[in-house]
Design a protein around this motif. Structure first.
Motif, PDB file in Angstrom:
ATOM      1  N   ARG A 132      47.799  33.292   5.411  1.00 13.34           N
ATOM      2  CA  ARG A 132      46.813  33.834   6.381  1.00 13.34           C
ATOM      3  C   ARG A 132      47.530  35.030   6.937  1.00 13.34           C
ATOM      4  O   ARG A 132      47.192  36.019   7.439  1.00 13.34           O
ATOM      5  CB  ARG A 132      46.171  32.923   7.207  1.00 13.34           C
ATOM      6  CG  ARG A 132      45.057  33.822   7.941  1.00 13.34           C
ATOM      7  CD  ARG A 132      44.143  32.657   8.674  1.00 13.34           C
ATOM      8  NE  ARG A 132      43.234  31.829   7.622  1.00 13.34           N
ATOM      9  CZ  ARG A 132      41.948  32.412   7.011  1.00 13.34           C
ATOM     10  NH1 ARG A 132      41.500  33.575   7.639  1.00 13.34           N
ATOM     11  NH2 ARG A 132      41.316  31.880   6.437  1.00 13.34           N
ATOM     12  N   ASP A 138      30.557  35.602  10.659  1.00  8.54           N
ATOM     13  CA  ASP A 138      31.963  35.105  10.574  1.00  8.54           C
ATOM     14  C   ASP A 138      32.627  35.269   9.586  1.00  8.54           C
ATOM     15  O   ASP A 138      32.078  34.965   8.144  1.00  8.54           O
ATOM     16  CB  ASP A 138      31.847  33.585  10.794  1.00  8.54           C
ATOM     17  CG  ASP A 138      33.165  32.744  10.689  1.00  8.54           C
ATOM     18  OD1 ASP A 138      34.139  33.362  10.819  1.00  8.54           O
ATOM     19  OD2 ASP A 138      33.192  31.606  10.726  1.00  8.54           O
ATOM     20  N   LEU A 139      33.817  35.998   9.642  1.00 12.01           N
ATOM     21  CA  LEU A 139      34.406  36.640   8.310  1.00 12.01           C
ATOM     22  C   LEU A 139      35.964  35.772   8.162  1.00 12.01           C
ATOM     23  O   LEU A 139      36.769  36.040   7.459  1.00 12.01           O
ATOM     24  CB  LEU A 139      35.013  38.125   8.594  1.00 12.01           C
ATOM     25  CG  LEU A 139      33.906  39.097   8.956  1.00 12.01           C
ATOM     26  CD1 LEU A 139      34.639  40.450   9.059  1.00 12.01           C
ATOM     27  CD2 LEU A 139      33.067  39.346   7.689  1.00 12.01           C
ATOM     28  N   SER A 140      35.740  34.351   8.397  1.00 12.43           N
ATOM     29  CA  SER A 140      36.969  33.685   8.495  1.00 12.43           C
ATOM     30  C   SER A 140      37.244  33.179   6.912  1.00 12.43           C
ATOM     31  O   SER A 140      38.247  32.963   6.548  1.00 12.43           O
ATOM     32  CB  SER A 140      37.001  32.314   9.200  1.00 12.43           C
ATOM     33  OG  SER A 140      35.726  31.560   8.920  1.00 12.43           O
ATOM     34  N   GLN A 141      36.091  33.220   6.012  1.00 13.12           N
ATOM     35  CA  GLN A 141      36.145  33.113   4.649  1.00 13.12           C
ATOM     36  C   GLN A 141      36.404  34.189   3.884  1.00 13.12           C
ATOM     37  O   GLN A 141      36.570  34.053   2.619  1.00 13.12           O
ATOM     38  CB  GLN A 141      34.982  31.981   4.155  1.00 13.12           C
ATOM     39  CG  GLN A 141      34.825  30.989   5.149  1.00 13.12           C
ATOM     40  CD  GLN A 141      35.901  30.004   4.941  1.00 13.12           C
ATOM     41  OE1 GLN A 141      36.215  29.704   3.800  1.00 13.12           O
ATOM     42  NE2 GLN A 141      36.071  29.399   6.078  1.00 13.12           N
ATOM     43  N   LEU A 142      36.457  35.224   4.567  1.00 10.98           N
ATOM     44  CA  LEU A 142      36.699  36.480   3.710  1.00 10.98           C
ATOM     45  C   LEU A 142      37.940  37.211   4.291  1.00 10.98           C
ATOM     46  O   LEU A 142      37.858  38.454   5.231  1.00 10.98           O
ATOM     47  CB  LEU A 142      35.363  37.560   3.845  1.00 10.98           C
ATOM     48  CG  LEU A 142      34.268  37.064   3.233  1.00 10.98           C
ATOM     49  CD1 LEU A 142      33.072  37.804   3.695  1.00 10.98           C
ATOM     50  CD2 LEU A 142      34.614  36.784   1.503  1.00 10.98           C
ATOM     51  N   PRO A 143      39.138  36.801   4.366  1.00 13.34           N
ATOM     52  CA  PRO A 143      40.344  37.057   5.132  1.00 13.34           C
ATOM     53  C   PRO A 143      40.619  38.664   4.888  1.00 13.34           C
ATOM     54  O   PRO A 143      41.094  39.294   5.708  1.00 13.34           O
ATOM     55  CB  PRO A 143      41.404  36.147   4.745  1.00 13.34           C
ATOM     56  CG  PRO A 143      40.960  35.717   3.400  1.00 13.34           C
ATOM     57  CD  PRO A 143      39.460  35.799   3.499  1.00 13.34           C
ATOM     58  N   SER A 172      38.781  34.601  12.930  1.00 14.73           N
ATOM     59  CA  SER A 172      39.254  34.777  11.526  1.00 14.73           C
ATOM     60  C   SER A 172      40.625  34.390  11.665  1.00 14.73           C
ATOM     61  O   SER A 172      41.547  34.401  10.475  1.00 14.73           O
ATOM     62  CB  SER A 172      39.117  36.153  10.859  1.00 14.73           C
ATOM     63  OG  SER A 172      37.779  36.616  10.925  1.00 14.73           O
TER      64      SER A 172
END
Length: 218
Positions: free
Chosen positions: A180, A109-114, A37
């Motif tokens: 981010r 994967d939580l990269s789209q849910l920072p 992330s």
């Protein structure tokens, strides 16, 4: 054989178990949350992630080097028993990081849910480090470095922690966008709060309360 090693390290099997569990939780969180992330931490862990992203250095090795330098600086303040336990924690984190790095991420994967990634990452680091601290040691050199800065600059320990986290997160701008990075500040706040809860509940020597541990959460 193990009992003899533990006696020389002035550590019990129960403490070794706590340190191992804490370091495993932290390493799992780094591999599954922080790195995918692009959520980083302040302090030594965040600096290790920075060195990995920018220079390609392996965190399993850099964490030992960075922690070693911090412990060397803070040896006169921390005392030998604390230093030994912290060295064990550093080694255990490197071992578990190497294992989980080979396995790779297993969580979604939580990269789209920072926002969720920031909170989850903070929970992993905060709980893992907090468990290690209850065994009388720390899983990183952050405490030692902050104590040295506090003593030399005559600052409150909380300000010393804030300085190290700010510097590392500022360096992280080289590979993390400013938008981010806000989430990195959030995960640092979450982990610091949780570590503080563990420190409040644990029994620590008076010098450690006044110079380090409990003041971090203030």
């Amino acid at each position: 054989m193990l009992s003899g090693i533990l006696r020389r390290l002035e550590i019990t099997k129960d403490d070794l178990l706590k340190i191992s569990i804490g370091c495993a939780i932290m390493a799992f969180g780094v591999i599954n949350i922080h790195e995918p992330s692009q959520i980083t931490e302040g302090g030594v862990l965040g600096l290790g992630l920075f060195l990995k992203k920018v220079f390609g250095l392996n965190l399993a090795y850099t964490s030992i080097i960075l922690d070693g330098l911090c412990y060397a600086l803070g040896f006169s303040i921390l005392g030998r028993p604390f230093l030994k336990r912290s060295a064990v924690a550093t080694l255990m984190f490197s071992i578990f990081y190497g294992i989980f790095n080979q396995v790779g991420p297993v969580l979604p994967d939580l990269s789209q849910l920072p926002l969720l990634a920031a909170i989850a990452g903070g929970i992993f680091i905060g709980c893992g480090c907090g468990i290690a601290i209850t065994a009388g040691g720390c899983a990183g050199g952050d405490d030692a470095l902050a104590m040295v800065i506090s003593k030399k600059a005559k600052w409150p320990i909380a300000r010393a922690y804030l300085l190290t986290d700010f510097v590392v997160l500022a360096l992280s701008l080289t590979y993390i966008s400013p938008g981010r990075l806000v989430f990195s500040f959030l995960t640092t706040l979450v982990s610091s709060y949780l570590i503080g809860q563990f420190e409040i509940k644990m029994k620590v020597p008076a010098w450690q309360v006044s110079q380090g541990g409990l003041e971090k959460s203030a």
